[in-house]
Scaffold this active site. Structure first.
Site: not given
Length: 122
Positions: A34, A37
């Site tokens: 991700c 993230c």
């Protein structure tokens, strides 16, 4: 990513951590793949330091803890949840600015309600 302030939360300790803390608990649900993230990581790390007197902050890899992510109905990443007395009281999905993230934490701390989970205002 520099030094880590936030501890990686293991699934076998999840329930005890969110229920037994004397503070609200922030959990950053993330995954290696991700990109957002990773973008949010320094913002979350800084917020953990800034609000350390009011919250305990942890990270949890959603890919390695599918059962918990599923129970919390996490379907996108990153997801940030604040828990009070074992219950999720606020959640925020996706990347945002440092100012918005800190404002979200402050709003959740101020509310600290026992209401069901409230989605962050955009």
């Amino acid at each position: 990513m520099g030094s880590r302030v936030i501890v990686e939360l293991e699934s076998n300790k999840f329930d005890s951590v969110i229920r037994q803390s004397g503070k609200m608990v922030l959990v950053d649900f993330w995954a290696d793949w991700c990109g957002y993230c990773h973008v949010m990581d320094p913002i979350v790390q800084d917020a953990a330091i800034k609000y350390q007197d009011k919250i305990e902050a942890f990270r949890m890899n959603a890919d390695l803890n599918v059962e918990i992510a599923s129970c919390l109905e996490i379907s996108g990443l990153p997801v940030f949840m604040l828990f009070s007395e074992g219950r999720p009281v606020c959640s925020l999905l996706g990347a945002t600015t440092r100012t918005r993230f800190e404002s979200w934490i402050e709003d959740c701390l101020r509310e600290n309600s026992s209401n069901p989970i409230s989605e962050a205002r955009r």
